[in-house]
Design an enzyme around this catalytic site. Structure first.
Site, PDB file in Angstrom:
ATOM      1  N   GLY A  87       1.347   3.577  -3.256  1.00 57.93           N
ATOM      2  CA  GLY A  87       0.419   4.626  -3.667  1.00 57.93           C
ATOM      3  C   GLY A  87      -0.091   5.494  -2.540  1.00 57.93           C
ATOM      4  N   HIS A  88       0.315   5.235  -1.302  1.00 52.10           N
ATOM      5  CA  HIS A  88      -0.225   5.979  -0.145  1.00 52.10           C
ATOM      6  C   HIS A  88       0.914   6.419   0.756  1.00 52.10           C
ATOM      7  CE1 HIS A  88      -2.960   6.764   3.308  1.00 52.10           C
ATOM      8  NE2 HIS A  88      -3.864   6.884   2.349  1.00 52.10           N
ATOM      9  N   PHE A  89       1.571   7.397   0.587  1.00 47.23           N
ATOM     10  CA  PHE A  89       1.643   8.324  -0.532  1.00 47.23           C
ATOM     11  C   PHE A  89       3.084   8.341  -1.002  1.00 47.23           C
ATOM     12  CE2 PHE A  89      -1.621   9.969   2.397  1.00 47.23           C
ATOM     13  CZ  PHE A  89      -2.723   9.945   1.574  1.00 47.23           C
ATOM     14  N   VAL A 104       2.350   6.737   4.368  1.00 44.74           N
ATOM     15  CA  VAL A 104       1.450   6.745   5.525  1.00 44.74           C
ATOM     16  C   VAL A 104       0.578   5.494   5.448  1.00 44.74           C
ATOM     17  CG1 VAL A 104      -0.483   7.952   6.633  1.00 44.74           C
ATOM     18  CG2 VAL A 104       1.388   9.275   5.619  1.00 44.74           C
ATOM     19  N   PHE A 121       0.812  -1.224   0.000  1.00 45.97           N
ATOM     20  CA  PHE A 121       0.000   0.000   0.000  1.00 45.97           C
ATOM     21  C   PHE A 121       0.841   1.269   0.000  1.00 45.97           C
ATOM     22  CE2 PHE A 121       0.079  -1.709   4.365  1.00 45.97           C
ATOM     23  CZ  PHE A 121       0.689  -0.664   5.052  1.00 45.97           C
TER      24      PHE A 121
END
Length: 149
Positions: A49-51, A56, A46
């Site tokens: 893409g986050h971020f 985070v 994750f």
């Protein structure tokens, strides 16, 4: 020292990589409480893409981590052994601090109500001495399709 390792966790709950968000169980009092650990690493999918540039852990995945710990607590009760715990409701969720790669997430769950095929738990997640998330979770316990395990 862990009570349950990842292999033992996967014998209880159906979650697998990349959606298994618990490394081990530290403490377990069946039907009462559980403390589990998630080591948050930069290798988590994750974070791509986050971020980008500011990784985070998504709040919903902290809740999912707590839900997985709660599932183990519920399924270690005699009457629910061999079944699956499904998340039915999330109440009062609060996010108090950002969780980043390198953090050790301690997942605390306490059973507050158990009736027939339902359970309600109070949960909170800690990083060090800071509470990062809390929520009340409701579960419905149902049959498990063992052929997929």
């Amino acid at each position: 020292m862990s009570i349950l390792n990842t292999t033992e966790i996967m014998e209880l709950i159906p979650n697998r990589y990349p959606i298994l968000f618990m490394d081990y169980v530290d403490e377990l009092e069946p039907g009462k409480s559980i403390v589990a650990t998630k080591n948050v690493t930069i290798n988590e999918e994750f974070f791509q893409g986050h971020f980008p540039g500011n990784p985070v852990m998504p709040g919903v995945l902290i809740i999912e981590s707590l839900a997985q710990a709660a599932s183990i607590l519920i399924l270690k009760s005699e009457e629910f052994a061999g079944k699956t715990a499904y998340l039915g409701a999330i109440n009062g969720a609060k996010f108090r601090q950002i969780v980043r790669p390198g953090d050790v997430l301690k997942l605390h769950v306490e059973m507050i109500k158990k009736k027939r095929n339902m359970g309600v738990v109070e949960t909170f997640a800690m990083v060090g001495d800071k509470k990062v998330c809390q929520a009340e979770l409701t579960f419905i316990v149902g049959a498990t399709d063992k052929k997929d395990k």
